[in-house]
Design an enzyme around this catalytic site. Sequence first.
Site, PDB file in Angstrom:
ATOM      1  N   SER A 108       4.132 -25.095 -33.473  1.00 56.80           N
ATOM      2  CA  SER A 108       3.032 -24.297 -32.930  1.00 56.80           C
ATOM      3  C   SER A 108       1.843 -24.239 -33.895  1.00 56.80           C
ATOM      4  O   SER A 108       1.230 -25.248 -34.196  1.00 56.80           O
ATOM      5  CB  SER A 108       3.546 -22.897 -32.596  1.00 56.80           C
ATOM      6  OG  SER A 108       2.614 -22.161 -31.859  1.00 56.80           O
ATOM      7  N   ASP A 167       0.199 -26.590 -30.444  1.00 58.79           N
ATOM      8  CA  ASP A 167       0.893 -27.020 -29.223  1.00 58.79           C
ATOM      9  C   ASP A 167       0.220 -26.486 -27.970  1.00 58.79           C
ATOM     10  O   ASP A 167       0.757 -26.617 -26.870  1.00 58.79           O
ATOM     11  CB  ASP A 167       2.372 -26.623 -29.261  1.00 58.79           C
ATOM     12  CG  ASP A 167       2.587 -25.116 -29.215  1.00 58.79           C
ATOM     13  OD1 ASP A 167       1.675 -24.367 -29.612  1.00 58.79           O
ATOM     14  OD2 ASP A 167       3.671 -24.688 -28.776  1.00 58.79           O
TER      15      ASP A 167
END
EC number: 5.4.2.10
Length: 445
Positions: A102, A243
């Site tokens: 992430s 992401d």
Amino acid sequence: MSRQYFGTDGIRGCTNKDPMTADVAMRVGQAAGAYFKRGLHRHRVLIGKDTRLSGYMVESALMAGFTSVGMDVVLVGPLPTPGVALLTRSMRADLGVMISASHNPFSDNGIKLFGPNGYKLSEEEEKAIEEAIDQPPLLAAPADIGRARRIDDAQGRYIHAVKSSFPESLRLDKLRLVLDCANGAAYQVAPTVLWELGAEVITLGVAPNGLNINDHCGSTDPSALQKKVLETRADLGIALDGDADRVIIVDEKGEIVDGDQIMALIATSAQKRNLLKGNTTVATVMSNLGLERYLSKLGIQLLRTQVGDRHVVEAMRAGGYTVGGEQSGHIILSYHTTTGDGLVAALQVLADLVQSDKKASELLHVFDPFPQLLKNVRYSSGQPLEDESVCEAISEAEESLKGKGRLLIRKSGTEPLIRVMAEAEDPDLVHQIVDHICETVRRAA
């Protein structure tokens, strides 16, 4: 059972250090593959990733694990996390995997798992898989070993789905937008979506090299975006993370608009369109008191959960609610997606911007936030929150904030950090409390 592998958002850590090693990734594939092999059909797992260098290693290890237990693998390459969730469901896969850490730096990586319905796994499912990771794998017979293939149209499918969330009657022709893709998973799909909807798109963070994901760019560091918005006199800036499951907006004045303001705008719009089920918005304990008071005036309940978009989604599913998110920019709209989608959320903001005929700074300043301060204290070992001096400092702070504000202290689920957050109408009191607790934690750590 203590959780050795799974944290608050899948498995995450520094690459080539436990648990983010090729060996563990292969065993995760074997354990998860065996768990989701239900029924007599040919089983399939879909695997996507962001742009980290280590993605190649983790992808190959997962592929080996899944195929060894008899599950076929579909590789989609770099794709936003919500795209993996979407394709897992639309392609009738038994399981979806996103390889990403992430918003973390390139040196970290992670494994997020999605069920066949496109939702992240429950804690019970993660527990079952975790218990199997260190057990002997249920290997397939030689003739039943899985096959692997790559598909080329994954990005096109996701682009089509994202554009479908934008009203057909609207276009972005009159807007100049700056888009920061954080050198991450959305570096190709996000500019395409905005360009195809008619916007003039100025891009940042669209040249990934495996090492520069989230590096002084994206939603966790929008300073370059702020500068470019002012420099180009853009109408709006959009910052995604590595992401692309979260978004931060920058208005035409270069001011940052966080997830709370975005949620407030979307909830208001959803209520007008009868899309806000239960007249409820779901957020975490981190969301500002100002958001709660604003929504209350509209007759909208703010339901708070633990930190983590998974907890938000679980509460939304349990109550049948349609709008939720986090201050950090995870925005979940269940009438469009099963998980946070930064690009879909940005399009909802842009739709309101086009229809309102207002400047972004007017539209997106929905409520006046309480002064809020969040600081992180990094520690190397031990349990600093159990130290007597820290407990005493927290108790004193809670007493001084009683009836005036909130104090939230928690351990990060993804990094060795203690997060200290306070909010109150008095900014001096907020700074005093947070600084004192942080210093006490540092000494204890």
